[in-house]
Design an enzyme around this catalytic site. Sequence first.
Site, PDB file in Angstrom:
ATOM      1  NE  ARG A   1       2.293  13.236   3.639  1.00  0.00           N
ATOM      2  CZ  ARG A   1       2.427  13.672   2.403  1.00  0.00           C
ATOM      3  NH1 ARG A   1       3.375  14.533   2.110  1.00  0.00           N
ATOM      4  NH2 ARG A   1       1.604  13.251   1.452  1.00  0.00           N
TER       5      ARG A   1
ATOM      6  CB  ALA B   1      -5.874   7.333  -2.225  1.00  0.00           C
TER       7      ALA B   1
ATOM      8  CG  HIS C   1      -1.984   1.007   1.269  1.00  0.00           C
ATOM      9  ND1 HIS C   1      -2.995   0.994   2.188  1.00  0.00           N
ATOM     10  CD2 HIS C   1      -2.212   2.102   0.506  1.00  0.00           C
ATOM     11  CE1 HIS C   1      -3.795   2.034   1.995  1.00  0.00           C
ATOM     12  NE2 HIS C   1      -3.324   2.735   0.976  1.00  0.00           N
TER      13      HIS C   1
ATOM     14  CD  GLU D   1      -2.797   5.208   3.124  1.00  0.00           C
ATOM     15  OE1 GLU D   1      -3.095   5.201   4.324  1.00  0.00           O
ATOM     16  OE2 GLU D   1      -3.631   5.427   2.223  1.00  0.00           O
TER      17      GLU D   1
ATOM     18  CG  HIS E   1      -6.823   2.950   5.625  1.00  0.00           C
ATOM     19  ND1 HIS E   1      -7.822   2.967   4.686  1.00  0.00           N
ATOM     20  CD2 HIS E   1      -5.796   3.624   5.055  1.00  0.00           C
ATOM     21  CE1 HIS E   1      -7.426   3.630   3.615  1.00  0.00           C
ATOM     22  NE2 HIS E   1      -6.201   4.036   3.798  1.00  0.00           N
TER      23      HIS E   1
HETATM   24 ZN   LIG Z   1      -4.080   4.509   0.605  1.00  0.00          ZN
END
Ligand SMILES: [Zn+2]
Length: 342
Positions: free
Chosen positions: A290, A72, A6, A284, A223
Amino acid sequence: MIIDIHGHYTTAPKALEDWRNRQIAGIKDPSVMPKVSELKISDDELRASIIENQLKKMQERGSDLTVFSPRASFMAHHIGDFNVSSTWAAICNELCYRVSQLFPDNFIGAAMLPQSPGVGPKTCIPELEKCVKEYGFVAINLNPDPSGGHWTSPPLTDRQWYPIYEKMVELQIPAMIHVSTSCNACFHTTGAHYLNADTTAFMQCVSGDLFKDFPDLKFIIPHGGGAVPYHWGRFRGLAQEMKKPLLEDHVLNNIFFDTCVYHQPGIDLLNTVIPVDNVLFASEMIGAVRGIDPQTGFYYDDTKRYIEASKILTPEEKQQIYEGNARRVYPRLDAALKAKGK
Ligand SMILES: [Zn+2]
């Protein structure tokens, strides 16, 4: 080998966003609609955007290969019509393809689809086929809510989606069920809409009998599955009341969860509740979260640390999550690796 299933191209050169803004302006005023050929991004720019970002962190953290798809939140299927989405998806997919060609050992593509609210999903099939057959992509991202938070599409179990599923089974590709930007002010995109959608998609599958029609169909719910692992007892109980089979038989041959859960207790819960066969490594990165966790001193999305620290998983189970399950759920990924002797 450590496969992160991902990753999105969240660091694409600014020219991409500028082109997209002009495309959006062109929806209202066709005289300013840009041509695809007006977007110019060199290989050097692509390389720089990856080397300094995703690749650097992959090397620091120790993952080898990322399944890489367009950003996304930028899919924004609710903007414009099918033609707008179609042009935009083609551009974004091609950039991911170019990244996969520049860094063939580190990135392999997954496609965004040119979905558009109110348009039948089967219109996405030409782009899907191009990405798999010409670009060597190994999966798709399927948006269960192209309206961007208003949920105007039928559930994933509806026959409207079947042409996509037939093509997925034919081509042996899984779909990550992944929404895009929320244009509903009630739902924060990554903090609410993403997790709501993960939970919603799972419950749609529990309520229906989709996998009776498509026993080989594979969905990844990202997720960490939203609220699903935490509420596993609720879903088991609801399935029981609906006279469905046990969840293991009803959905767990077809539904998988990733490890994009950004703290140790969450990962531990995932691996306590969900069978190891159904968990795939992912971070991800670089994505929604972040920052660095002050409690640990490490990036929240450095999910490998949580797997490494898990006291629930054996070393063999960790390797299954890092590699074995990805090879099983993404047969084209496995074939691409084997073709390289990996
Ligand atoms: Zn994603």
